[in-house]
Design an enzyme around this catalytic site. Structure first.
Site, PDB file in Angstrom:
ATOM      1  N   LYS A  57     -40.885 -16.850 -62.719  1.00  0.00           N
ATOM      2  CA  LYS A  57     -41.194 -15.415 -62.824  1.00  0.00           C
ATOM      3  C   LYS A  57     -40.477 -14.896 -64.055  1.00  0.00           C
ATOM      4  O   LYS A  57     -39.486 -15.473 -64.490  1.00  0.00           O
ATOM      5  CB  LYS A  57     -40.681 -14.670 -61.585  1.00  0.00           C
ATOM      6  CG  LYS A  57     -41.394 -13.379 -61.302  1.00  0.00           C
ATOM      7  CD  LYS A  57     -42.672 -13.598 -60.532  1.00  0.00           C
ATOM      8  CE  LYS A  57     -43.359 -12.319 -60.180  1.00  0.00           C
ATOM      9  NZ  LYS A  57     -44.424 -12.542 -59.199  1.00  0.00           N
TER      10      LYS A  57
HETATM   11  P1  NAD Z   1     -49.857  -3.118 -60.376  1.00  0.00           P
HETATM   12  O1  NAD Z   1     -48.981  -2.817 -61.522  1.00  0.00           O
HETATM   13  O2  NAD Z   1     -51.294  -3.402 -60.617  1.00  0.00           O
HETATM   14  O3  NAD Z   1     -49.767  -1.922 -59.305  1.00  0.00           O
HETATM   15  C1  NAD Z   1     -48.551  -1.480 -58.762  1.00  0.00           C
HETATM   16  C2  NAD Z   1     -48.840  -0.246 -57.928  1.00  0.00           C
HETATM   17  O4  NAD Z   1     -47.647   0.102 -57.212  1.00  0.00           O
HETATM   18  C3  NAD Z   1     -49.255   0.978 -58.736  1.00  0.00           C
HETATM   19  O5  NAD Z   1     -50.267   1.664 -58.054  1.00  0.00           O
HETATM   20  C4  NAD Z   1     -47.970   1.811 -58.744  1.00  0.00           C
HETATM   21  O6  NAD Z   1     -48.220   3.216 -58.902  1.00  0.00           O
HETATM   22  C5  NAD Z   1     -47.431   1.501 -57.370  1.00  0.00           C
HETATM   23  N1  NAD Z   1     -46.003   1.813 -57.220  1.00  0.00           N
HETATM   24  C6  NAD Z   1     -45.001   1.547 -58.101  1.00  0.00           C
HETATM   25  N2  NAD Z   1     -43.841   2.057 -57.624  1.00  0.00           N
HETATM   26  C7  NAD Z   1     -44.129   2.630 -56.445  1.00  0.00           C
HETATM   27  C8  NAD Z   1     -43.362   3.342 -55.487  1.00  0.00           C
HETATM   28  N3  NAD Z   1     -42.052   3.534 -55.671  1.00  0.00           N
HETATM   29  N4  NAD Z   1     -43.987   3.822 -54.376  1.00  0.00           N
HETATM   30  C9  NAD Z   1     -45.303   3.627 -54.192  1.00  0.00           C
HETATM   31  N5  NAD Z   1     -46.083   2.971 -55.052  1.00  0.00           N
HETATM   32  C10 NAD Z   1     -45.493   2.481 -56.169  1.00  0.00           C
HETATM   33  O7  NAD Z   1     -49.155  -4.350 -59.608  1.00  0.00           O
HETATM   34  P2  NAD Z   1     -49.840  -5.458 -58.696  1.00  0.00           P
HETATM   35  O8  NAD Z   1     -50.216  -6.602 -59.557  1.00  0.00           O
HETATM   36  O9  NAD Z   1     -50.834  -4.836 -57.783  1.00  0.00           O
HETATM   37  O10 NAD Z   1     -48.581  -5.942 -57.841  1.00  0.00           O
HETATM   38  C11 NAD Z   1     -48.146  -5.251 -56.681  1.00  0.00           C
HETATM   39  C12 NAD Z   1     -47.242  -6.160 -55.866  1.00  0.00           C
HETATM   40  O11 NAD Z   1     -47.971  -7.333 -55.497  1.00  0.00           O
HETATM   41  C13 NAD Z   1     -46.003  -6.648 -56.582  1.00  0.00           C
HETATM   42  O12 NAD Z   1     -44.959  -6.779 -55.642  1.00  0.00           O
HETATM   43  C14 NAD Z   1     -46.419  -8.008 -57.097  1.00  0.00           C
HETATM   44  O13 NAD Z   1     -45.311  -8.865 -57.326  1.00  0.00           O
HETATM   45  C15 NAD Z   1     -47.274  -8.484 -55.936  1.00  0.00           C
HETATM   46  N6  NAD Z   1     -48.235  -9.538 -56.283  1.00  0.00           N
HETATM   47  C16 NAD Z   1     -49.192  -9.344 -57.239  1.00  0.00           C
HETATM   48  C17 NAD Z   1     -50.100 -10.352 -57.490  1.00  0.00           C
HETATM   49  C18 NAD Z   1     -51.217 -10.182 -58.484  1.00  0.00           C
HETATM   50  O14 NAD Z   1     -52.095 -11.074 -58.536  1.00  0.00           O
HETATM   51  N7  NAD Z   1     -51.292  -9.120 -59.235  1.00  0.00           N
HETATM   52  C19 NAD Z   1     -50.030 -11.571 -56.787  1.00  0.00           C
HETATM   53  C20 NAD Z   1     -49.044 -11.723 -55.818  1.00  0.00           C
HETATM   54  C21 NAD Z   1     -48.162 -10.701 -55.566  1.00  0.00           C
END
Ligand code: NAD
Length: 510
Positions: free
Chosen positions: A178
């Site tokens: 990561k």
């Molecule tokens: P992203 O950047 O696309 O979206 C993040 C979202 O979280 C946004 O809507 C943002 O406004 C919101 N957010 C941020 N801080 C916040 C808070 N304090 N309260 C409420 N909402 C808040 O990110 P993503 O890719 O969707 O990732 C989200 C989570 O999923 C992360 O923990 C990431 O590690 C995990 N994840 C993502 C993937 C992937 O394929 N993108 C895969 C596995 C895990």
């Protein structure tokens, strides 16, 4: 996210995230040498990247406004030449000054319809960056790239360890990594973020590659960023086309996989389908809360909505919306994607009512999907949850206190390392397609993903309920530990057994 009082004297995030590791290692009597190999990352790369930033127009403070109330408006070329940022500032491109008629006083000017701004000079800016390569015994390091103001070595160690367990659970030939950059992306232009991305890969070039370490999107990174990272890595190489698998999560038109954009949310929904099936229920009509409306949150909401579930509440970093009859998800997606909605936020959506941030997890629903950042479901939050299941779309959204309360209150848990494994699983399919120069259909990708997630989630469920069985899809007899255990420990037990096999069968290099 705010820590509760109970959680405030925390250990490091890494120590906290390793609690399940030690629990499972104890339980399955993990080989002591393997345990040592897995207790810390292989490599911790910490480095700095510098980019040139452009001049800015920064809104003047409320107190200052009075001093400039008689300042005449300037006529400047707006649109892209004055590029709006999500933090309210404007990036000043030189072309904005072409044919402009400007009145400046003490470096302040008035832009019609936008207000008073002070010009701030750009210049070189330095950012701290990280890449943690945790373990590669099962295959190349694999993990996302996060651009966020709150990242740290501690956080990335925890997330890189998580990737190691996740790739083992998904049973794909990758290890865990990561990384990312400590930056607030809302304060930088698209071009500046592009430069940050290019410098990030430039600095990492000697330690990543399609058979070494394969980055992917995470919070605030996306297919566009993956595309330029690929270009940066492959530029000047003799066989660039053979190296497209250096990053995954690319746009489908340039080597990305069909189904990757929604894969993480899709995987979460496959887990929820199994959870409902074990209860003899269906997802249709279930009420759902989704926190985070980015990649994972939007895909989960959209797919569940299509299956007839009711998304009753959505929260992101800027707002919370609620509609007990179910939000109109396509309309909410369109609202968040509107060009003038620079934060891509649900804030201001008129198809629901606004709710105070702290009340979100108290709303009535059967399913809670934290899909934002870590540490969201604390002990306090878990005390007030009304749902039947927490499906961890995000990485590390539940604190150890939260875990305990969920267990005490008999709220089911679908742990992150299986719940959001859909993303990395389809990343593996993308990597395979790149190496074979193939392009699979979305149906093909989703069929494989469904089988993979449901089989591995089935094994975890069998370990947790101590019900060894051989089905047409999987064999859980090798993994059960002889007694019932919680789902998080069960998932970790599966990961550790699969990783341990590699060490014990291949031996240790000296
Ligand atoms: P992203 O950047 O696309 O979206 C993040 C979202 O979280 C946004 O809507 C943002 O406004 C919101 N957010 C941020 N801080 C916040 C808070 N304090 N309260 C409420 N909402 C808040 O990110 P993503 O890719 O969707 O990732 C989200 C989570 O999923 C992360 O923990 C990431 O590690 C995990 N994840 C993502 C993937 C992937 O394929 N993108 C895969 C596995 C895990």
């Amino acid at each position: 996210m705010k820590a509760s009082r109970k959680d405030s004297h925390r250990k490091s995030l890494f120590d906290e995230s390793m609690e399940a590791f030690y629990r499972a290692a104890e339980l399955i009597k993990l080989d002591p040498r393997v345990r040592l190999e897995l207790e810390e990352p292989d490599f911790e790369h910490i480095f700095y990247i510098t980019i040139e930033t452009r001049d800015r127009l920064v809104p003047v403070t409320k107190e200052e406004e009075a001093r400039f109330k008689d300042l005449p408006a300037s006529s400047v070329k707006a649109g892209e030449a004055l590029e709006p940022l999500a933090n309210g500032q404007l990036v000043l491109h030189r072309r904005a000054l072409l044919k402009a008629d400007i009145t400046l006083r003490e470096g302040v000017l008035r832009i019609p319809k936008r207000g008073l701004f002070r010009i701030e000079k750009g210049g070189p800016k330095k950012f701290k960056a990280y890449r943690i390569q945790y373990n590669q015994v099962r295959g190349p390091y694999k993990g996302g790239v996060r651009f966020h103001k709150d990242v740290s070595l501690d956080l990335f160690k925890a997330l890189a360890a998580d990737m190691t367990w996740k790739t083992a659970i998904a049973d794909i030939p990758f290890g865990g990594a990561k990384g990312g950059v400590r930056i607030d992306p809302s304060a930088y232009s698209k071009e500046e973020i592009e430069h940050v991305s290019l410098r990030f890969i430039y600095k990492l070039k000697s330690v990543i590659g399609p058979y070494v370490d394969i980055p992917a999107p995470d919070v605030n990174t996306n297919p566009e960023i993956m595309a330029i990272m690929m270009r940066q890595f492959t530029d000047g190489e003799r066989m660039p086309h053979a190296m497209r698998g250096v990053v995954t999560g690319k746009d489908v038109r340039i080597g990305g996989s069909e189904g990757r954009a929604k894969a993480t949310g899709q995987g979460t929904v496959y887990c929820l389908e199994e959870w409902a099936r074990w209860r003899g229920e269906s997802l249709a009509g279930k009420r759902v809360l989704v926190q985070g409306f980015g990649n994972v949150g939007t895909a989960s909401a959209e797919i569940l909505h299509a299956l007839g579930a009711k998304i009753v509440g959505v929260q992101d970093a800027y707002g919370t919306v609620h509609n007990e009859k179910g939000l109109d998800v396509p309309a909410l997606l369109a609202h968040a994607a509107a060009p003038d909605n620079l934060r891509r936020s649900v804030e201001g959506f008129t198809g629901g009512t606004k709710v105070a941030r702290e009340d979100f997890w108290r709303l009535d629903a059967e399913i809670a999907i934290p899909a934002a950042l870590g540490q969201s479901i604390t002990g306090d939050v878990a005390e007030h949850l009304k749902c039947q299941v927490v499906a961890e779309g995000a990485n590390g959204p539940t604190t150890p206190d939260g875990d305990k309360v969920l267990g005490d209150r008999k709220i089911d848990l679908i742990p992150d390392i299986i719940c959001n494994a859909g993303g990395v699983t389809v990343s593996y399919y993308e990597w395979l397609q790149n190496l074979r120069m193939e392009h699979w259909t979305e149906a093909d990708v989703n069929n494989r993903l469904e089988r993979a997630i449901k089989a591995n989630f089935g094994i975890i469920h069998d370990i947790a309920t101590n019900s060894p069985q051989k089905t047409p899809l999987y064999d859980s007899r090798r993994f059960v530990v002889g007694k019932k255990i919680d789902m998080r420990t069960a998932a970790m037990a599966l990961a550790l057994r699969r990783i341990e096999n590699h060490y014990l069968l291949e031996g240790f290099s000296q």
